[in-house]
Design an enzyme around this catalytic site. Structure first.
Site, mmCIF file in Angstrom:
data_model
loop_
_atom_site.group_PDB
_atom_site.id
_atom_site.type_symbol
_atom_site.label_atom_id
_atom_site.label_comp_id
_atom_site.label_asym_id
_atom_site.label_seq_id
_atom_site.Cartn_x
_atom_site.Cartn_y
_atom_site.Cartn_z
ATOM 1 N N HIS B 57 0.823 -1.213 0.000
ATOM 2 C CA HIS B 57 0.000 0.000 0.000
ATOM 3 C C HIS B 57 0.860 1.268 0.000
ATOM 4 O O HIS B 57 0.373 2.353 0.303
ATOM 5 C CB HIS B 57 -0.914 0.027 1.222
ATOM 6 C CG HIS B 57 -1.726 -1.197 1.394
ATOM 7 N ND1 HIS B 57 -2.630 -1.608 0.452
ATOM 8 C CD2 HIS B 57 -1.771 -2.133 2.383
ATOM 9 C CE1 HIS B 57 -3.205 -2.731 0.860
ATOM 10 N NE2 HIS B 57 -2.695 -3.075 2.025
ATOM 11 N N HIS B 219 -7.199 -4.549 -0.683
ATOM 12 C CA HIS B 219 -6.557 -5.833 -1.004
ATOM 13 C C HIS B 219 -7.335 -6.545 -2.091
ATOM 14 O O HIS B 219 -7.195 -7.737 -2.295
ATOM 15 C CB HIS B 219 -6.502 -6.740 0.229
ATOM 16 C CG HIS B 219 -6.005 -6.067 1.442
ATOM 17 N ND1 HIS B 219 -6.833 -5.416 2.330
ATOM 18 C CD2 HIS B 219 -4.744 -5.894 1.908
ATOM 19 C CE1 HIS B 219 -6.095 -4.896 3.312
ATOM 20 N NE2 HIS B 219 -4.830 -5.159 3.064
#
Lengths: 333, 333
Positions: B57, B219
């Site tokens: 991320h 995700h």
């Protein structure tokens, strides 16, 4: 083609409008003709810096408009040079009486259109100088280019020349420091995937599932070799070798190491690339004293990276460190 | 799978090493256990801020370590929570005697492992508080999550709580301002393409050539609906509607509008999204007074975006504006 766009014809106009709305504290935008200008332009007595080129490489150049860097950026259509009209308008908008420097990437269309705009500005009494950035060591001539292409090293030219202009250097002096950066900066890139120009709707080239292009141009122009995918470290070695041999860089040099993302590469991969590049430089006795990592000269959603090395001296280091306040680079202010 | 990696098992270790080398002026890294810590940690008398979570991320969270934001970040494997050990080690490394705040995204593994680390730290006499970020309005429960997921709003929590800690607020006060941000921030995202986890080697989900996923998790968790691709403005309306209804935001509110890239989206598309989002807010009488646009909470190379809106007041605005010096956010210093 999957993109977050409305009408592909309006991509640049809408993006520039959004950019202006998001960064109204730093810039204002002109919509007809299209250019982005520093909010406080023209700054009286300061050399004005104008760059530009085809869109699709953001944040280059609009993201670098602001205090300590560019006074204006002129975006063309995606991967297409802006015409002389908006370049002329931007040049006039930033003329504070001390002259204007054009920072031009070496592509035939850009060079020609900036030259025409400079002639028109001169006819209106504005003192214009131009520098041509050609940092890409990959190939000598290329699609769209006679001579070497201008790529991510342009960011460093804009930052350092911008700092010189901000401290009050004359047009001659700002042009000279820009030329010095150009003479000391070298880059080379790799593509893992092509990119898709919105109005074309398909990839600008094709690569097999296991192929990469070493020495890619920022519009997907061919590079040196199309090879099978290799580990990141081996790819870094292929990019860094030709860069270091070119000037050449030598033991004892102090450098700025810039790992640039092409737009679609995860940041963890850029840092894996940085790690190996720093390691190779250390092995060769070259000291990395400044760094830049991220998406600064992109090719839309292309996956890939480019490595840029700039040989520093005290003057360039101090101009690099000087305060800057733009959408994409900001420190010290 | 085409990625700039060496051995997929070493992706996080090598990326963290590269990050440490690139930003040695701001951070130092610990390799065993793996965490990233502010160069001057622990800062005596200051509340320490620790965040973390699965890698992939970036720049979340390591890119936000530095003056005025996080004191430490703990990266797990890609899309996998870090274990309690490195969280405990990071907590101890930033303890300057005024207590430590854990900023945790609401995923079951993260919540559990941060809780265990907090218990262990408390047993060693460190005063630890935790806040759970759950800004994603897309779905109530999700893969990996009971309750709402924590997504890009986390960046705003980290910036504002970090500024409060930097000005010397107590642990209770820093936790309170973090909770205030959490209560006033909402987000929702969209994916155009899946992302590929390096050790998995294939997409985390599939989307047809004309499909997008509204309400995607960071995700790749399912969102609200899988629909045909639409113009950008229509997609923005689908994201912004649920966000504005949720608190709800009302006429007269002043907000920070944050358009986040998922990693593989060209910047011009993010500004097209920003343009429409700002337009909708203006139509509803909501004033955008601060902005953030770029790749700040990514999902590797996923193409897509998320929109985050934070309701501001004088205190939050002033903490947002306070100086910060991290790899990914830097101003005023």
């Amino acid at each position: 083609m999957k993109k977050l766009v409305n009408d592909p014809k309006n991509v640049v106009a809408e993006a520039v409008a959004g950019f202006g709305a998001a960064h109204a504290d730093i810039v204002r935008v002109s919509t007809d003709p299209v250019y982005i200008v520093r909010g406080d332009a023209p700054v009286s007595g300061k050399v004005g810096l104008v760059s530009g080129g085809g869109s699709g490489h953001e944040p280059l150049h609009g993201g670098f408009v602001g205090f300590g860097m560019l006074d204006a950026a002129v975006p063309g259509a995606v991967f297409t040079s802006p015409t002389p009209d908006p370049i002329l308008a931007a040049t006039k908008a930033v003329d504070g009486g001390a002259g204007v420097l054009h920072i031009v990437k070496n592509y035939t269309g850009d060079v020609l259109n900036f030259e025409t705009a400079a002639d028109l500005a001169a006819a209106e009494g504005i003192d214009v100088r131009s520098v041509i950035v050609n940092d890409d060591v990959a190939v000598k001539d290329s699609l769209y280019t006679a001579g070497r292409r201008g790529v991510a090293g342009t960011v460093l030219v804009e930052k350092i020349a911008g700092a010189a202009a901000e401290r009050g250097d004359s047009l001659d002096a700002v042009a000279a420091v820009a030329e010095k950066v150009i003479s000391q900066v070298r880059s080379m890139g790799v593509a893992l995937t092509p990119c898709v120009v919105p109005h074309a709707g398909e990839g600008s080239f094709t690569l097999a599932d296991d192929e990469i292009e070493i020495g890619i141009g920022i519009h997907g122009e061919p590079g040196r070799a199309r090879i099978k995918l290799e580990p990141a470290d081996a790819i870094v070695d292929r990019l860094l070798g030709p860069i270091l041999e070119d000037i050449p860089f030598v033991r004892g040099d102090q450098v700025l190491l810039f790992v640039n993302g092409m737009g679609g590469t995860p940041q963890i991969e850029l840092y894996i690339v940085f790690r190996r590049a720093a390691e190779v430089l250390a092995e060769q006795g070259i000291t990395v004293v400044r760094t830049l990592v991220g998406n600064f000269t992109t090719s839309l959603e292309m996956q890939g990276t480019s490595i840029t090395v700039l040989k520093l001296d005290d003057e360039l280091t101090s101009l690099w460190d000087a305060p800057v306040q733009t959408a994409a680079l900001r420190w010290g202010r």
